[in-house]
Write an enzyme that holds these catalytic residues in place. Structure first.
Site, PDB file in Angstrom:
ATOM      1  N   LYS A   1      62.508  65.678  30.400  1.00 49.58           N
ATOM      2  CA  LYS A   1      63.405  64.531  30.560  1.00 49.58           C
ATOM      3  C   LYS A   1      62.634  63.275  30.240  1.00 49.58           C
ATOM      4  O   LYS A   1      61.419  63.231  30.429  1.00 49.58           O
ATOM      5  CB  LYS A   1      63.917  64.454  31.997  1.00 49.58           C
ATOM      6  CG  LYS A   1      65.192  63.678  32.151  1.00 49.58           C
ATOM      7  CD  LYS A   1      66.402  64.565  31.897  1.00 49.58           C
ATOM      8  CE  LYS A   1      67.687  63.796  31.896  1.00 49.58           C
ATOM      9  NZ  LYS A   1      68.849  64.697  31.938  1.00 49.58           N
TER      10      LYS A   1
ATOM     11  N   ASP B   1      71.645  61.005  27.788  1.00 46.03           N
ATOM     12  CA  ASP B   1      71.930  61.066  29.224  1.00 46.03           C
ATOM     13  C   ASP B   1      72.582  59.709  29.535  1.00 46.03           C
ATOM     14  O   ASP B   1      73.080  59.050  28.612  1.00 46.03           O
ATOM     15  CB  ASP B   1      70.635  61.295  30.024  1.00 46.03           C
ATOM     16  CG  ASP B   1      70.885  61.675  31.489  1.00 46.03           C
ATOM     17  OD1 ASP B   1      71.140  62.853  31.764  1.00 46.03           O
ATOM     18  OD2 ASP B   1      70.823  60.789  32.372  1.00 46.03           O
TER      19      ASP B   1
ATOM     20  N   GLY C   1      82.772  58.078  38.152  1.00 50.14           N
ATOM     21  CA  GLY C   1      82.249  57.765  36.831  1.00 50.14           C
ATOM     22  C   GLY C   1      83.383  57.570  35.842  1.00 50.14           C
ATOM     23  O   GLY C   1      84.547  57.918  36.117  1.00 50.14           O
ATOM     24  N   PHE C   2      83.054  56.985  34.696  1.00 51.17           N
ATOM     25  CA  PHE C   2      84.040  56.883  33.606  1.00 51.17           C
ATOM     26  C   PHE C   2      83.319  57.006  32.268  1.00 51.17           C
ATOM     27  O   PHE C   2      83.852  56.669  31.223  1.00 51.17           O
ATOM     28  CB  PHE C   2      84.836  55.571  33.700  1.00 51.17           C
ATOM     29  CG  PHE C   2      84.039  54.331  33.377  1.00 51.17           C
ATOM     30  CD1 PHE C   2      83.097  53.854  34.270  1.00 51.17           C
ATOM     31  CD2 PHE C   2      84.210  53.656  32.174  1.00 51.17           C
ATOM     32  CE1 PHE C   2      82.340  52.720  33.972  1.00 51.17           C
ATOM     33  CE2 PHE C   2      83.476  52.519  31.871  1.00 51.17           C
ATOM     34  CZ  PHE C   2      82.528  52.051  32.776  1.00 51.17           C
ATOM     35  N   GLY C   3      82.098  57.515  32.301  1.00 49.75           N
ATOM     36  CA  GLY C   3      81.294  57.674  31.087  1.00 49.75           C
ATOM     37  C   GLY C   3      81.614  58.978  30.379  1.00 49.75           C
ATOM     38  O   GLY C   3      82.659  59.597  30.618  1.00 49.75           O
ATOM     39  N   ASN C   4      80.698  59.394  29.539  1.00 49.95           N
ATOM     40  CA  ASN C   4      80.908  60.553  28.692  1.00 49.95           C
ATOM     41  C   ASN C   4      81.273  61.817  29.479  1.00 49.95           C
ATOM     42  O   ASN C   4      82.182  62.559  29.104  1.00 49.95           O
ATOM     43  CB  ASN C   4      79.625  60.769  27.874  1.00 49.95           C
ATOM     44  CG  ASN C   4      79.695  61.998  27.036  1.00 49.95           C
ATOM     45  OD1 ASN C   4      80.590  62.138  26.218  1.00 49.95           O
ATOM     46  ND2 ASN C   4      78.778  62.920  27.253  1.00 49.95           N
ATOM     47  N   VAL C   5      80.580  62.032  30.591  1.00 50.17           N
ATOM     48  CA  VAL C   5      80.788  63.268  31.348  1.00 50.17           C
ATOM     49  C   VAL C   5      82.150  63.248  32.054  1.00 50.17           C
ATOM     50  O   VAL C   5      82.928  64.210  31.972  1.00 50.17           O
ATOM     51  CB  VAL C   5      79.633  63.474  32.350  1.00 50.17           C
ATOM     52  CG1 VAL C   5      79.908  64.666  33.243  1.00 50.17           C
ATOM     53  CG2 VAL C   5      78.307  63.654  31.603  1.00 50.17           C
ATOM     54  N   ALA C   6      82.451  62.129  32.743  1.00 51.04           N
ATOM     55  CA  ALA C   6      83.736  62.011  33.446  1.00 51.04           C
ATOM     56  C   ALA C   6      84.890  62.100  32.442  1.00 51.04           C
ATOM     57  O   ALA C   6      85.921  62.726  32.716  1.00 51.04           O
ATOM     58  CB  ALA C   6      83.795  60.692  34.208  1.00 51.04           C
ATOM     59  N   TRP C   7      84.684  61.506  31.274  1.00 49.12           N
ATOM     60  CA  TRP C   7      85.718  61.546  30.238  1.00 49.12           C
ATOM     61  C   TRP C   7      86.008  62.982  29.788  1.00 49.12           C
ATOM     62  O   TRP C   7      87.167  63.408  29.703  1.00 49.12           O
ATOM     63  CB  TRP C   7      85.293  60.669  29.043  1.00 49.12           C
ATOM     64  CG  TRP C   7      86.038  60.952  27.780  1.00 49.12           C
ATOM     65  CD1 TRP C   7      87.322  60.594  27.505  1.00 49.12           C
ATOM     66  CD2 TRP C   7      85.565  61.691  26.649  1.00 49.12           C
ATOM     67  NE1 TRP C   7      87.677  61.055  26.259  1.00 49.12           N
ATOM     68  CE2 TRP C   7      86.623  61.732  25.712  1.00 49.12           C
ATOM     69  CE3 TRP C   7      84.349  62.319  26.333  1.00 49.12           C
ATOM     70  CZ2 TRP C   7      86.490  62.380  24.483  1.00 49.12           C
ATOM     71  CZ3 TRP C   7      84.227  62.959  25.113  1.00 49.12           C
ATOM     72  CH2 TRP C   7      85.288  62.980  24.204  1.00 49.12           C
TER      73      TRP C   7
END
Ligand code: 2IT
Length: 445
Positions: A126, A166, A237-243
């Protein structure tokens, strides 16, 4: 806990006293390993745990760049190459002001077990920086990425270490990082994943973490004789993952009633529609890091400065950042009738929350549930090596199969060691055994 585990844990705490997130991640894993450690004395003999808690290599470097006003800025860059027993180091880069060595060590440690679970040959790593992309211009982000890669390029390679995105690192950043690597090394190789489509990116990679976590939830629900259709869901969240998660949940007929940002959360009683899911992308692209505008646009409620764990839901998916769901949040969820928590952010739940939830509700640990992202990164590496590209349906089918393997491996391993239904223990044990056996076979290194 066995004496051996206690000793290693005490050493980790003493040696890394100023790294709370790293200690939390190590404790969470080690505290579940007793059954395999006791049954396999070769692990202690080969000092497997002592070696696993020490990164193989850590690089820390200066990242100087010039902002739009001509002022020189300096950030700190890192790459933690944690474990290469089963493949090249693999894991994302995080650009966020909260990034410290402790955070990246916890993420690299978790990544090692997660990648092991994916069934693909990837070690754990990472990296990232305390650079805050919020409010930065495109030119500033590009110059930062070029400077970051100028140093990082000495330490990575398609068969050595393959970073990806990330938090704060998406397609745009990966593009700039890839361009700089290619220029410095004069080679076009799959050294990063999450690339744009025209230069070797895999279809379904942007959606993969979110889709994967929903597939994982589906396999858990199947064991309970239930269906995701009609379930009320709260996301953070509202980023890539939540989307990605919202997109798949809406497709499958779940009712998504909450998303959140650093400014507060949105409560949409009617449930999110496809337009709402698409709008998450617009919010993201605005680079303001707020969800509030969603409320006015979709006639939903905005609750300022609070987390979405107070809404009534059947399933909660923390999708934002580590330790975003604490013991009090966990109690509130259970009191409100929540039956499943799918940790989608890495270490999204505090140790208190995990202890409270695990057993009271069906609980999926992040290293299993969110492994779909890195799994499709692994598939991107395969496509790059073969110099071909699979269709979206092919990649999605492989992702589904991988999530099923991860689910079944965690479930069956927990059952084998007398902890049926305990996905935390099952995922840790299954992830650990593969890496430990590879390390034993490779000798002291
Ligand atoms: O936490 C993660 O698994 C990621 N950020 C994805 C890493 C990757 O290499 O795709």
């Amino acid at each position: 806990m066995s004496k051996y585990i206690e000793k290693v844990l005490a050493d980790v705490k003493a040696k890394n006293a100023n790294e709370p997130e790293f200690i939390q991640a190590v404790e969470e894993v080690l505290s579940t390993l007793a059954p395999v450690i006791e049954a396999n004395p070769q692990y202690e003999k080969a000092a497997i745990l002592e070696r696993m808690v020490e990164p193989e290599r850590t690089v820390m470097f200066r990242v100087p760049w010039v902002d739009d006003n001509g002022v020189v800025q300096v950030n700190r860059g890192y790459r933690v190459q944690f474990n290469s027993a089963i493949g090249p180091y693999k894991g994302g880069l995080r650009f966020h002001p909260t990034v410290t060595l402790s955070v990246l060590k916890f993420l690299g440690f978790e990544q090692t077990f997660k990648n092991s679970l994916t069934t693909l040959p990837m070690g754990g790593g990472k990296g990232g920086s305390d650079f805050n992309p919020r409010g930065k211009s495109d030119g500033e982000v590009m110059r930062f990425c070029q400077s970051f890669m100028t140093e990082l390029s000495r330490h990575i390679g398609a068969d050595t270490d393959v970073p990806a995105g990330d938090i704060g690192v998406g397609g745009r950043e990966v593009g700039y990082l890839f361009g700089q690597y290619k220029r410095l090394r004069n080679e076009f190789v799959g050294v990063l994943t999450g690339k744009g489509r025209p230069f070797g990116g895999s279809l379904v990679r942007p959606e993969a973490t979110g889709y994967g976590t929903v597939y994982f939830a589906q396999y858990m629900l199947e064991k309970l004789g239930q269906d995701i259709k009609g379930k009320t869901v709260a996301l953070s969240g509202f980023g890539n993952v939540a989307w990605g998660a919202a997109q798949k949940l809406v497709q499958l007929g779940a009712k998504v009633v909450a998303i959140s940002g650093p400014d507060g959360y949105i409560y949409d009683e009617k449930g999110m529609t496809q337009e709402g899911v698409d709008y998450m992308l617009e919010l993201r692209a605005s680079n303001n890091d707020v969800v509030e505008p969603y409320a006015a646009k979709f006639g939903a409620k905005f609750v300022k400065g609070r987390k979405p764990w107070e809404v009534k839901c059947d399933i909660a998916f923390p999708c934002a950042i580590q330790n975003e769901l604490n013991g009090d949040d966990a109690k509130m969820l259970v009191e409100n009738g929540c039956m499943m928590v799918v940790e989608t952010s890495n270490m999204g739940c505090t140790a208190d929350a995990v202890n409270y939830l695990n057993g009271r509700v069906a609980f999926a640990p992040g290293k299993a549930a969110n492994a779909g992202g890195v799994a499709v990164s692994g598939l991107e590496m395969s496509q790059n090596s073969m110099r071909l590209s699979w269709s979206a349906d092919e990649v999605d089918a492989k992702l589904k199969d991988i999530m099923k393997s991860i689910h079944d491996n965690a479930y069956d391993t927990a059952e084998k060691y007398g902890m049926k239904g305990n996905y935390v223990a099952g995922a840790n044990l299954a992830g650990f055994i593969k890496v430990a056996d590879a390390m034993v076979a490779q000798g002291v290194c």
